[in-house]
Write a protein that holds these residues in place. Sequence first.
Motif, short mmCIF file in Angstrom:
data_model
loop_
_atom_site.label_atom_id
_atom_site.label_comp_id
_atom_site.label_asym_id
_atom_site.label_seq_id
_atom_site.Cartn_x
_atom_site.Cartn_y
_atom_site.Cartn_z
N GLN A 47 0.85 -1.19 0.00
CA GLN A 47 0.00 0.00 0.00
C GLN A 47 0.89 1.24 0.00
OE1 GLN A 47 -3.38 -0.36 -0.34
NE2 GLN A 47 -2.73 -2.47 -0.61
N THR A 48 1.80 1.29 -0.96
CA THR A 48 2.77 2.38 -1.07
C THR A 48 2.29 3.38 -2.10
OG1 THR A 48 4.52 0.82 -0.54
CG2 THR A 48 5.19 2.92 -1.48
N ARG A 49 2.41 4.64 -1.78
CA ARG A 49 2.03 5.72 -2.71
C ARG A 49 3.27 6.52 -3.06
NH1 ARG A 49 -1.85 2.81 -3.07
NH2 ARG A 49 -3.80 3.16 -2.01
N TRP A 50 3.44 6.77 -4.35
CA TRP A 50 4.56 7.58 -4.82
C TRP A 50 3.98 8.91 -5.29
CZ3 TRP A 50 8.46 4.60 -3.46
CH2 TRP A 50 8.32 3.23 -3.52
N CYS A 51 4.42 9.98 -4.68
CA CYS A 51 3.86 11.28 -5.01
C CYS A 51 4.95 12.34 -4.95
CB CYS A 51 2.74 11.63 -4.03
SG CYS A 51 1.93 13.18 -4.39
N SER A 52 4.93 13.23 -5.92
CA SER A 52 5.86 14.35 -5.93
C SER A 52 5.20 15.55 -6.59
CB SER A 52 7.14 13.97 -6.71
OG SER A 52 7.97 15.10 -6.85
N ALA A 53 5.50 16.73 -6.09
CA ALA A 53 4.98 17.95 -6.69
C ALA A 53 5.79 18.36 -7.90
CB ALA A 53 5.00 19.07 -5.65
N ASN A 54 6.95 17.72 -8.10
CA ASN A 54 7.84 18.06 -9.22
C ASN A 54 7.49 17.21 -10.44
OD1 ASN A 54 9.33 19.85 -7.59
ND2 ASN A 54 10.46 18.12 -6.75
N ASN A 55 7.20 17.86 -11.54
CA ASN A 55 6.84 17.18 -12.78
C ASN A 55 8.11 16.76 -13.54
OD1 ASN A 55 5.29 16.12 -14.82
ND2 ASN A 55 5.01 18.09 -15.84
N ILE A 56 8.88 15.85 -12.92
CA ILE A 56 10.11 15.34 -13.51
C ILE A 56 10.12 13.81 -13.34
CG2 ILE A 56 11.44 17.46 -13.08
CD1 ILE A 56 12.65 16.03 -10.62
N GLU A 57 11.04 13.15 -14.02
CA GLU A 57 11.18 11.71 -13.88
C GLU A 57 11.69 11.37 -12.48
OE1 GLU A 57 14.16 8.47 -15.73
OE2 GLU A 57 12.87 9.46 -17.20
N HIS A 58 11.17 10.29 -11.90
CA HIS A 58 11.58 9.80 -10.59
C HIS A 58 11.87 8.31 -10.67
CE1 HIS A 58 10.43 13.48 -8.46
NE2 HIS A 58 9.35 13.51 -9.21
N THR A 59 12.45 7.76 -9.60
CA THR A 59 12.63 6.32 -9.50
C THR A 59 12.04 5.84 -8.18
OG1 THR A 59 14.82 6.52 -8.48
CG2 THR A 59 14.75 6.26 -10.88
#
Length: 86
Positions: A47-59
């Motif tokens: 139940q992991t959520r990946w969230c970022s306010a930056n509109n860039i590639e993530h890992t």
Amino acid sequence: TQLLHNAGGTAITISDRANYFDGVEFSKASALGIVIPPGGSFTVTPQTRWCSANNIEHTARTDYSGSDASGNPITFTGPNVRLLPK
């Protein structure tokens, strides 16, 4: 969904999971108690959520650790998954 497969000759117990976002550990789960017999598999739906306010590639990556039936420690590193920007 993640499929954990035991290709070894002894049962293993997965006790801990660590989640990484952009190479930095950001959450853990312990006392999982997942027992996988030799040749067996176990499906995990974290139940992991990946969230970022930056509109860039993530890992993102999930690592597991535990022990085999003899008490020897085991660890394995999951693959780095690319999360593309919108």
